[in-house]
Write an enzyme that holds these catalytic residues in place. Structure first.
Site, short mmCIF file in Angstrom:
data_model
loop_
_atom_site.label_atom_id
_atom_site.label_comp_id
_atom_site.label_asym_id
_atom_site.label_seq_id
_atom_site.Cartn_x
_atom_site.Cartn_y
_atom_site.Cartn_z
N GLY A 71 44.87 53.41 38.20
CA GLY A 71 46.16 52.85 37.60
C GLY A 71 46.25 52.08 36.40
CD GLN A 73 48.35 45.65 35.60
OE1 GLN A 73 47.33 44.91 35.88
NE2 GLN A 73 48.93 45.41 34.27
CB SER A 74 42.75 50.50 37.86
OG SER A 74 41.36 50.39 38.36
CG ASN A 75 42.42 45.00 41.02
OD1 ASN A 75 43.03 44.03 40.36
ND2 ASN A 75 43.30 45.06 42.23
CB CYS A 77 39.87 50.53 35.16
SG CYS A 77 39.96 52.09 36.02
#
Ligand SMILES: *Cc1c(COP(=O)(O)O)cnc(C)c1O
Length: 326
Positions: A71, A73-75, A77
């Site tokens: 997403g 807001q992927s942590n 990534c």
């Protein structure tokens, strides 16, 4: 220790602390929190453990570019962008959702990761998209490493398998846990915990609180497929693993927190000065307290909750949260 456990980089600051909390005092249990939110700063959270193994593999294969997805807001990534860049590799991220430059996305951009915005529908086939991009880049002479969403494959599993050793070492000096509990998003954390449990002969029960709309049976299927790959790759003989994945605490949808989730964040911040995130840990923490309340977690238990990080994601919800603060 198995040799394959050593095929890793040292990216985070481990072992992470285990702290006793006040917030479960009204219940008849002892609650500890493993502070994996403190394992790094920009790279912090549970993905750092997985990336120690995944990026070791990328370097072993002499890759110069890393692709991953999640997403906006992927942590995962954000941590991937950070550690990969530190190791001198280029990063491209396939992200779905609202493109507000805040929280994790802000950091991805500061770090110079290339962002491919995609739709929810495209995300269904994101592994294919990344493999196509890999072919394209490799035709120009790059060497590309693809990390699946959440870093949850056989290699990534090793991150939390090795965390079990930290837990065992702590138990030797303190107390044995009856439960180890974590949020479940892609399943790699609890799968790793189960593998570590069998490697280090632990007895605690692993409970994953599902914060997605995927069903627990779907997770179990995916985990047992990856476990077969794990056994082949590492010549291990780990039997079927059955982490308990608890449905019913996602709320409206993945990454949509409710006012109750914000209450959970505020309560732990006030009582223990530990800040949860609205996408994973708040929902999981709330779910755990509710399971204790209902007696689904036995009275008198020693419980370890893993704070899997996500702190930067909190800022993407600043406006919603501020409505609940008095
Ligand atoms: C990714 C993530 C999780 C979920 O871990 P999985 O291994 O994907 O199940 C939990 N908490 C945070 C903060 C995360 O970023």
């Amino acid at each position: 220790m198995n040799d394959f456990m050593k095929e890793k980089l040292n990216l985070g600051r481990f072992p992470t602390p285990i702290e006793r909390t006040k917030c479960a005092e009204e219940y008849d249990v002892e609650l500890f929190i493993k502070r994996d939110d403190l394992d790094e700063f920009i790279g912090s959270g549970n993905k750092a453990r997985k990336l120690e193994y995944l990026l070791y593999d990328a370097q072993r294969l002499s890759c110069d570019t890393v692709l991953s997805a999640g997403g906006m807001q992927s942590n995962h990534c954000r941590a991937t962008a950070y550690f990969s860049k530190r190791l001198g590799m280029d990063v491209e991220l396939f992200l779905f959702g609202e493109q507000e430059v805040q929280g994790n996305l802000l950091i991805d951009k500061l770090l110079g990761a290339r962002i491919h915005p995609i739709s929810h529908e495209e995300y269904e086939n994101v592994m294919q998209m990344m493999n196509d991009r890999k072919k394209e880049l490799e035709s120009t002479g790059r060497k590309v490493y693809v990390i699946p969403p959440g870093g949850s494959n056989a290699i990534g599993f090793l991150g939390y398998a090795s965390a079990v050793r930290e837990i065992s070492n702590w138990e030797e000096k303190h107390t044995n846990f009856d439960y180890v509990i974590s949020a479940t998003g892609t399943g790699g954390t609890i799968a790793g915990l189960e593998i570590g449990k069998s490697m280090y002969d632990e007895k605690f029960k692993v409970v994953g609180i599902n914060v997605t709309k995927r069903s627990s049976s779907d997770f179990n299927k995916k985990i047992s497929e990856e476990l077969q790959k794990f056994n082949l790759r590492y010549e291990a003989h780990i039997k079927e693993i059955f982490p308990t994945i608890v449905d019913g605490y996602v709320g409206e949808d993945y990454a949509i927190p409710s006012s109750k989730d914000f209450d959970t964040i505020r309560e732990l911040a006030l009582k223990d000065q530990i800040v949860l995130d609205p996408v994973y840990t708040a929902k999981a923490f709330k779910g755990m307290l509710s399971m204790i309340d209902k007696g689904e977690i036995k009275h008198g238990s020693q419980i370890l909750f893993i704070h899997t990080g996500g702190t930067f994601g909190l800022f993407a919800f600043a406006r919603e949260i501020s409505k609940f603060l008095r």
